[in-house]
Design a protein around this motif. Sequence first.
Motif, PDB file in Angstrom:
ATOM      1  N   GLU A  14       0.722  -1.229  -0.062  1.00 51.53           N
ATOM      2  CA  GLU A  14       0.042   0.044  -0.078  1.00 51.53           C
ATOM      3  C   GLU A  14       0.883   1.123  -0.075  1.00 51.53           C
ATOM      4  O   GLU A  14       0.583   2.458  -0.809  1.00 51.53           O
ATOM      5  CB  GLU A  14      -0.978  -0.120   1.194  1.00 51.53           C
ATOM      6  N   TYR A  18       1.034   4.055  -2.959  1.00 52.70           N
ATOM      7  CA  TYR A  18       0.527   5.584  -2.644  1.00 52.70           C
ATOM      8  C   TYR A  18       1.588   6.229  -3.386  1.00 52.70           C
ATOM      9  O   TYR A  18       1.272   7.205  -3.941  1.00 52.70           O
ATOM     10  CB  TYR A  18       0.701   5.660  -1.174  1.00 52.70           C
ATOM     11  N   ARG A 176      -6.830  11.164  -1.752  1.00 53.49           N
ATOM     12  CA  ARG A 176      -5.759  10.875  -1.339  1.00 53.49           C
ATOM     13  C   ARG A 176      -5.471  11.003   0.260  1.00 53.49           C
ATOM     14  O   ARG A 176      -4.472  10.223   1.053  1.00 53.49           O
ATOM     15  CB  ARG A 176      -4.458  11.836  -2.010  1.00 53.49           C
ATOM     16  N   ARG A 179      -6.312   7.611   2.069  1.00 50.44           N
ATOM     17  CA  ARG A 179      -5.256   6.757   1.840  1.00 50.44           C
ATOM     18  C   ARG A 179      -4.198   7.014   2.639  1.00 50.44           C
ATOM     19  O   ARG A 179      -3.397   5.818   3.345  1.00 50.44           O
ATOM     20  CB  ARG A 179      -4.827   6.743   0.284  1.00 50.44           C
ATOM     21  N   ARG A 182      -4.966   6.019   6.297  1.00 44.60           N
ATOM     22  CA  ARG A 182      -4.863   4.496   6.443  1.00 44.60           C
ATOM     23  C   ARG A 182      -3.644   3.991   6.518  1.00 44.60           C
ATOM     24  O   ARG A 182      -3.156   3.055   7.248  1.00 44.60           O
ATOM     25  CB  ARG A 182      -5.830   3.723   5.168  1.00 44.60           C
TER      26      ARG A 182
END
Length: 253
Positions: A14, A18, A176, A179, A182
């Motif tokens: 992830e 990103y 964004r 994300r 997270r």
Amino acid sequence: MNSHPHSNRDIRDEIRDYWSDRAATFDNDPGHKIEDGAEMAAWEALFRKHLGPARGRRLLDLASGTGEISRLCKGLGFEVTGLDWAEPMLERARMKLPDVTFLQADAERTMLPSGSMDVIVTRHLVWTLVDPASAFAEWHRVLAPGGTLLLVDGDFVTRGLLARFLLRGRTVDRGRMDRHQRILQRVHFSQGARASSVSDLLAEAGFTDLRTDKRLGRIHRAQRSNLGWRKSLLRLSEHRYLIRATKPEGIEP
């Protein structure tokens, strides 16, 4: 290390994705690209202060992104290798610096030979580490005895009253931001990468002669015209720092 319900591989994927998605516009964000002139001169002065003359030493730029720190260090006279997990970032770095070697790997698992670097530098990497204790041990392994680690980072989580006021009502890319949040919830420094906590982990990994420098005002002043007043004030309110550390002489790579 913080516990979380996901595997380390999941979060690392992830994180890579990103930053891959941000690569195309990364240099457009003030504070990421180093502008030639006053800002580059300020960064050069900071690095010279803590690294001394380059003398062609082998330098590893960890999480090299689009190559801005690599560009800085090459200009100072280091023999630079860049390493990043996101291929789109590496593509831009290679176009920018075709005579620098850029490698794709996880900064926590570099796969580089032991003792192969004289200097390791990072900018804004530590706060994203899943397992900083293992990462610092890996960097200690990669450094030659007597080598230097230089990291520039900050606590971008803890917000005082001024920061909360400055952030109120700003326009953000909600997707964004979600994300980012997270990821932040699942990395080690989810509560903020304070200099003291980072230094403690570096010492546990075997680094010595740790020095923290929070005097980054010259860089912030040089960035002011591009950042605008709101982001400039926010930057001044944040806990930003540089840490320099040494791998002691006499330790086998």
